[in-house]
Design a protein around this motif. Sequence first.
Motif, PDB file in Angstrom:
ATOM      1  N   GLY A 110       0.780  -1.235   0.000  1.00  0.00           N
ATOM      2  CA  GLY A 110       0.000   0.000   0.000  1.00  0.00           C
ATOM      3  C   GLY A 110       0.807   1.276   0.000  1.00  0.00           C
ATOM      4  O   GLY A 110       0.241   2.358   0.148  1.00  0.00           O
ATOM      5  N   THR A 111       2.133   1.197  -0.173  1.00  0.00           N
ATOM      6  CA  THR A 111       2.982   2.379  -0.226  1.00  0.00           C
ATOM      7  C   THR A 111       2.999   2.929  -1.646  1.00  0.00           C
ATOM      8  O   THR A 111       3.187   2.177  -2.607  1.00  0.00           O
ATOM      9  CB  THR A 111       4.417   2.042   0.198  1.00  0.00           C
ATOM     10  N   VAL A 112       2.786   4.230  -1.769  1.00  0.00           N
ATOM     11  CA  VAL A 112       2.807   4.849  -3.093  1.00  0.00           C
ATOM     12  C   VAL A 112       4.194   4.690  -3.708  1.00  0.00           C
ATOM     13  O   VAL A 112       5.215   4.937  -3.045  1.00  0.00           O
ATOM     14  CB  VAL A 112       2.446   6.343  -3.004  1.00  0.00           C
ATOM     15  N   VAL A 113       4.232   4.265  -4.956  1.00  0.00           N
ATOM     16  CA  VAL A 113       5.503   4.084  -5.669  1.00  0.00           C
ATOM     17  C   VAL A 113       5.900   5.437  -6.248  1.00  0.00           C
ATOM     18  O   VAL A 113       5.216   5.958  -7.143  1.00  0.00           O
ATOM     19  CB  VAL A 113       5.361   3.025  -6.767  1.00  0.00           C
ATOM     20  N   PRO A 114       6.964   6.068  -5.754  1.00  0.00           N
ATOM     21  CA  PRO A 114       7.218   7.482  -6.044  1.00  0.00           C
ATOM     22  C   PRO A 114       7.618   7.791  -7.476  1.00  0.00           C
ATOM     23  O   PRO A 114       7.602   8.959  -7.866  1.00  0.00           O
ATOM     24  CB  PRO A 114       8.346   7.838  -5.070  1.00  0.00           C
ATOM     25  N   ASP A 115       7.975   6.768  -8.252  1.00  0.00           N
ATOM     26  CA  ASP A 115       8.316   7.032  -9.653  1.00  0.00           C
ATOM     27  C   ASP A 115       7.394   6.295 -10.611  1.00  0.00           C
ATOM     28  O   ASP A 115       7.684   6.186 -11.802  1.00  0.00           O
ATOM     29  CB  ASP A 115       9.775   6.658  -9.940  1.00  0.00           C
ATOM     30  N   ALA A 116       6.260   5.808 -10.125  1.00  0.00           N
ATOM     31  CA  ALA A 116       5.348   5.030 -10.972  1.00  0.00           C
ATOM     32  C   ALA A 116       4.738   5.920 -12.047  1.00  0.00           C
ATOM     33  O   ALA A 116       4.256   7.015 -11.770  1.00  0.00           O
ATOM     34  CB  ALA A 116       4.252   4.398 -10.123  1.00  0.00           C
ATOM     35  N   GLY A 117       4.747   5.410 -13.274  1.00  0.00           N
ATOM     36  CA  GLY A 117       4.166   6.137 -14.400  1.00  0.00           C
ATOM     37  C   GLY A 117       3.236   5.268 -15.221  1.00  0.00           C
ATOM     38  O   GLY A 117       3.052   5.508 -16.416  1.00  0.00           O
ATOM     39  N   ASN A 118       2.620   4.279 -14.592  1.00  0.00           N
ATOM     40  CA  ASN A 118       1.772   3.324 -15.305  1.00  0.00           C
ATOM     41  C   ASN A 118       0.616   4.022 -16.019  1.00  0.00           C
ATOM     42  O   ASN A 118       0.018   4.970 -15.500  1.00  0.00           O
ATOM     43  CB  ASN A 118       1.201   2.292 -14.331  1.00  0.00           C
ATOM     44  N   LEU A 119       0.280   3.519 -17.200  1.00  0.00           N
ATOM     45  CA  LEU A 119      -0.872   4.012 -17.944  1.00  0.00           C
ATOM     46  C   LEU A 119      -2.141   3.431 -17.335  1.00  0.00           C
ATOM     47  O   LEU A 119      -2.324   2.217 -17.305  1.00  0.00           O
ATOM     48  CB  LEU A 119      -0.769   3.636 -19.414  1.00  0.00           C
ATOM     49  N   VAL A 120      -3.015   4.310 -16.851  1.00  0.00           N
ATOM     50  CA  VAL A 120      -4.251   3.894 -16.200  1.00  0.00           C
ATOM     51  C   VAL A 120      -5.413   4.152 -17.151  1.00  0.00           C
ATOM     52  O   VAL A 120      -5.520   5.232 -17.746  1.00  0.00           O
ATOM     53  CB  VAL A 120      -4.458   4.663 -14.886  1.00  0.00           C
ATOM     54  N   THR A 121      -6.275   3.155 -17.289  1.00  0.00           N
ATOM     55  CA  THR A 121      -7.473   3.274 -18.121  1.00  0.00           C
ATOM     56  C   THR A 121      -8.702   3.318 -17.216  1.00  0.00           C
ATOM     57  O   THR A 121      -8.830   2.512 -16.295  1.00  0.00           O
ATOM     58  CB  THR A 121      -7.588   2.090 -19.089  1.00  0.00           C
ATOM     59  N   PHE A 122      -9.593   4.267 -17.511  1.00  0.00           N
ATOM     60  CA  PHE A 122     -10.787   4.467 -16.680  1.00  0.00           C
ATOM     61  C   PHE A 122     -12.030   4.012 -17.428  1.00  0.00           C
ATOM     62  O   PHE A 122     -12.149   4.187 -18.642  1.00  0.00           O
ATOM     63  CB  PHE A 122     -10.937   5.942 -16.293  1.00  0.00           C
ATOM     64  N   ASN A 123     -12.960   3.470 -16.669  1.00  0.00           N
ATOM     65  CA  ASN A 123     -14.262   3.101 -17.214  1.00  0.00           C
ATOM     66  C   ASN A 123     -15.335   3.562 -16.230  1.00  0.00           C
ATOM     67  O   ASN A 123     -15.156   3.439 -15.010  1.00  0.00           O
ATOM     68  CB  ASN A 123     -14.360   1.589 -17.416  1.00  0.00           C
ATOM     69  N   ILE A 124     -16.418   4.125 -16.752  1.00  0.00           N
ATOM     70  CA  ILE A 124     -17.461   4.659 -15.880  1.00  0.00           C
ATOM     71  C   ILE A 124     -18.820   4.125 -16.290  1.00  0.00           C
ATOM     72  O   ILE A 124     -19.113   3.980 -17.480  1.00  0.00           O
ATOM     73  CB  ILE A 124     -17.436   6.210 -15.878  1.00  0.00           C
ATOM     74  N   LYS A 125     -19.620   3.806 -15.305  1.00  0.00           N
ATOM     75  CA  LYS A 125     -20.975   3.310 -15.533  1.00  0.00           C
ATOM     76  C   LYS A 125     -21.936   4.065 -14.625  1.00  0.00           C
ATOM     77  O   LYS A 125     -21.573   4.505 -13.536  1.00  0.00           O
ATOM     78  CB  LYS A 125     -21.065   1.806 -15.251  1.00  0.00           C
ATOM     79  N   GLY A 126     -23.183   4.173 -15.075  1.00  0.00           N
ATOM     80  CA  GLY A 126     -24.197   4.821 -14.248  1.00  0.00           C
ATOM     81  C   GLY A 126     -24.377   6.279 -14.610  1.00  0.00           C
ATOM     82  O   GLY A 126     -24.076   6.710 -15.738  1.00  0.00           O
ATOM     83  N   GLY A 127     -24.816   7.085 -13.659  1.00  0.00           N
ATOM     84  CA  GLY A 127     -25.210   8.453 -13.912  1.00  0.00           C
ATOM     85  C   GLY A 127     -24.107   9.461 -13.830  1.00  0.00           C
ATOM     86  O   GLY A 127     -24.239  10.501 -13.149  1.00  0.00           O
ATOM     87  N   GLY A 128     -22.998   9.197 -14.491  1.00  0.00           N
ATOM     88  CA  GLY A 128     -21.880  10.125 -14.458  1.00  0.00           C
ATOM     89  C   GLY A 128     -21.007  10.010 -15.689  1.00  0.00           C
ATOM     90  O   GLY A 128     -21.115   9.047 -16.466  1.00  0.00           O
ATOM     91  N   VAL A 129     -20.141  10.981 -15.872  1.00  0.00           N
ATOM     92  CA  VAL A 129     -19.184  10.995 -16.976  1.00  0.00           C
ATOM     93  C   VAL A 129     -17.817  11.374 -16.416  1.00  0.00           C
ATOM     94  O   VAL A 129     -17.715  11.944 -15.328  1.00  0.00           O
ATOM     95  CB  VAL A 129     -19.580  11.996 -18.079  1.00  0.00           C
ATOM     96  N   ILE A 130     -16.776  11.057 -17.165  1.00  0.00           N
ATOM     97  CA  ILE A 130     -15.432  11.501 -16.815  1.00  0.00           C
ATOM     98  C   ILE A 130     -15.228  12.879 -17.434  1.00  0.00           C
ATOM     99  O   ILE A 130     -15.166  13.024 -18.658  1.00  0.00           O
ATOM    100  CB  ILE A 130     -14.366  10.506 -17.302  1.00  0.00           C
ATOM    101  N   ALA A 131     -15.174  13.892 -16.586  1.00  0.00           N
ATOM    102  CA  ALA A 131     -15.058  15.270 -17.061  1.00  0.00           C
ATOM    103  C   ALA A 131     -13.626  15.631 -17.420  1.00  0.00           C
ATOM    104  O   ALA A 131     -13.394  16.562 -18.194  1.00  0.00           O
ATOM    105  CB  ALA A 131     -15.574  16.233 -16.008  1.00  0.00           C
TER     106      ALA A 131
END
Length: 806
Positions: free
Chosen positions: A728-749
């Motif tokens: 659970g320690t934040v990796v201070p040089d992490a640059g991983n590509l993160v993909t987001f998916n959203i469902k329900g009554g919202g959008v990624i602004a």
Amino acid sequence: MKRLLLPALLFFYHIVTAQTGFVRTRPFNDSWKFFLGDAPAAEPSFRDDSWRKLKLPHDWSIELPFDSTSPTGTGGGALRGGIGWYRKTFTIPATEKGRRIAILFDGVYRNSEVWINGHSLGKRPNGYISFEYDLTSYVKYGTTPNVIAVRVDNSQQPNSRWYSGSGIYRNVWLTITDKTYITCWGTYITTPQVSEKKATVNLQLTVQVPAEKKQALAAATTIYNNFGKEMATITTGVPAMQDTPVTVNQQLVVANPSLWSVDNPYLYRAVTRLISNGKIVDEYTTPFGIRYFSFDADKGFFLNGKPVKITGVCNHHDLGCLGTAVNTRALERQLQILKGMGINGIRTSHNPPAPELLTLCDKMGFIVMDEAFDMWKREKNKYDYHLDFDAWYKKDLTDQLLRDRNHPAVFIWSVGNEIQEQWKANNDTSGAAILRELQQIVKSMDNRPTVTANNDPNAYNVLLQANATDLIGYNYNHDKWSAAAVQKAWGRKPFIITESVSALQTRGHYDMPSDSMRRWPQRWDLPVENANADLTCSAYENCSAPWGATHMEILKEFLKNDNISGMYIWTGFDYIGEPTPYPWPARSSYFGIVDLAGFPKDAYYLYQSVLTSKPMLHLFPHWNWKPGQTVDLWAYYNNADEIELFINGQSQGVKRKTGDDLHVMWRVTYEPGIVKAVSRKNGKVIMTKEIKTAGAPAKIVLTPDRNIIKANGDDLSFVTVKVVDKNGTVVPDAGNLVTFNIKGGGVIAGVDNGLQTDLSSFKANTKNAFNGLALAVVQSKSKAGDIMLSATAAGLQGATTIIHAR
């Protein structure tokens, strides 16, 4: 004892009054259509079927790709402008015939022209000012549609030194009133006498009475406290004039007033009702604050008789990945973050702000320097406001004052920022005449102090301000802040630092040794020498622009000079554009105490240690280095006598701040494990902080700033994305590509990570983490229900969070 109060005011014109349910102004943001490009779209018959449907506010530039060939340049954020059209079809019920219909734009960037049913209502070049048009003569009633068309021309570039955004990027409002009505921004409240026992409240009211009005008319005003209790009331007759605005003056007394302050921003409401033949024909609510203040040449600033050091920040108007499209929750989040570090002031750099910002400052307790212009008649960019100054400065400044002068948060009017007229080039002394006229305009409408934020305290600039403005203010030049230096140059006038610091930092990057200074570039017009190849700047206090200094250097000067009323730091947040000290591919600033995504840099905790009283301890940097490397460990703290540092349980010694020190430091040899700092006061442990060596990236953690938001189509949840190791320690040089998916009554602004050189889109559903962090902004739709946001990355355990829209 009674005291003179410089006007302590608030204005809020989007009115829904709880007492009667009377509605005069309503949002007009829904169901617009948009086209990027030019078109003959003013006429109602124009076919816009293929245009994009959207809800305002809207910034089209933030949706475009970063472009090294953009005529805005990197100073303007490397995002293109262009020409855009907006159209809206709407109906007005037949029951409203005979009433007044008006439309109010809070801000359109820039060069806007507005039509109603093919009739041009006017043009407004200034991209930051609010303006109203009367539609009454041109609207159609019943089921017959009306068409509003707006052309926005942001094609002439460059016209801004920072990212401006493009389009109808602030709110739009429709106002329907009787033909007898209180005019737009038509109330003005002052409290000229204030004591603990009572406050005198003066209300100046501007009423438009039609020529055919024969009935007796009265204005009844009631003041309510924030619990809705009636505090005072008065009724005054309104004289009938021949279709001319009428000024009505009222005076009320509030007993035992609660005074507005940065710690207790208490607001009252004055509800004014126009009454004709026993019927309410208009109703207008003016929230306001009661407080008094003064500036002293020797002892600084006093609010309600108590000394207060104004420690503010300058901010540009963009909201990071959301662009310039105003959003109340995004503004509120910024102010909450700033409050958390002890900030109590905002400078609206360098233009009139969104009305929502001032309303939030009223409610949250910020001392605002409300700024009008970044230039006068001399240009900074080829196509900037200098082209419009002669024709528009009086109207623009007057409208800003009318709109903003009731806000209790507004304490100072700034009429210019680093204007070119501060230098008497070619014996041109026009700057003195311009400043005197701007001063006269302000003083004809309000009595709060004025300033101009120039950056060169030369002899001519001294002449400019000494003979005009109420306060002496200038940017930087911290070697001239002492009372002796100020008074020698400017005489006995109160002094405020209108802009300071300009430190340069990249969140989570550290150049060692930490006591080796970098002034990048050596001069503002030179390239950076010996720059970092990855275009980063050190987050230790060892990197700044040459005209400024580090946060720590400035704080030391600021704290030791009692004559300084306050200062506004450049800047609170990173912003798009002005990527000093680097060229492309850098596209946003390094100046912020908080990065573009809203993640604090280490300087945030420096201010927290100085400006707040709640015990705190911040230890940095991270603890992932090469074995045997020499590392400088810093700690910011308060409410403690000393700090002891441990590495893997072994004490590295006790450190204490001495003299004007604002931090302690240990120079140690890196070994993997755990670093712990312990603060003590009188031998008692106050706080403990640990940083741990992180392993390889293993999983994603999602943390929303709010799990419950409003289902109104506007509210936001800012979701922090952390890349952590298996523990659970934040990796201070992490640059991983993160993909987001959203469902329900919202959008990624929007998505962001705070990296000044990230050229990927803010509007995508992917984002690389930067130094272990990223951000996803979730916006509600106009329906209740659960919103599920998921985040995945190759080789990592994904995460899901639920946000409830209600």
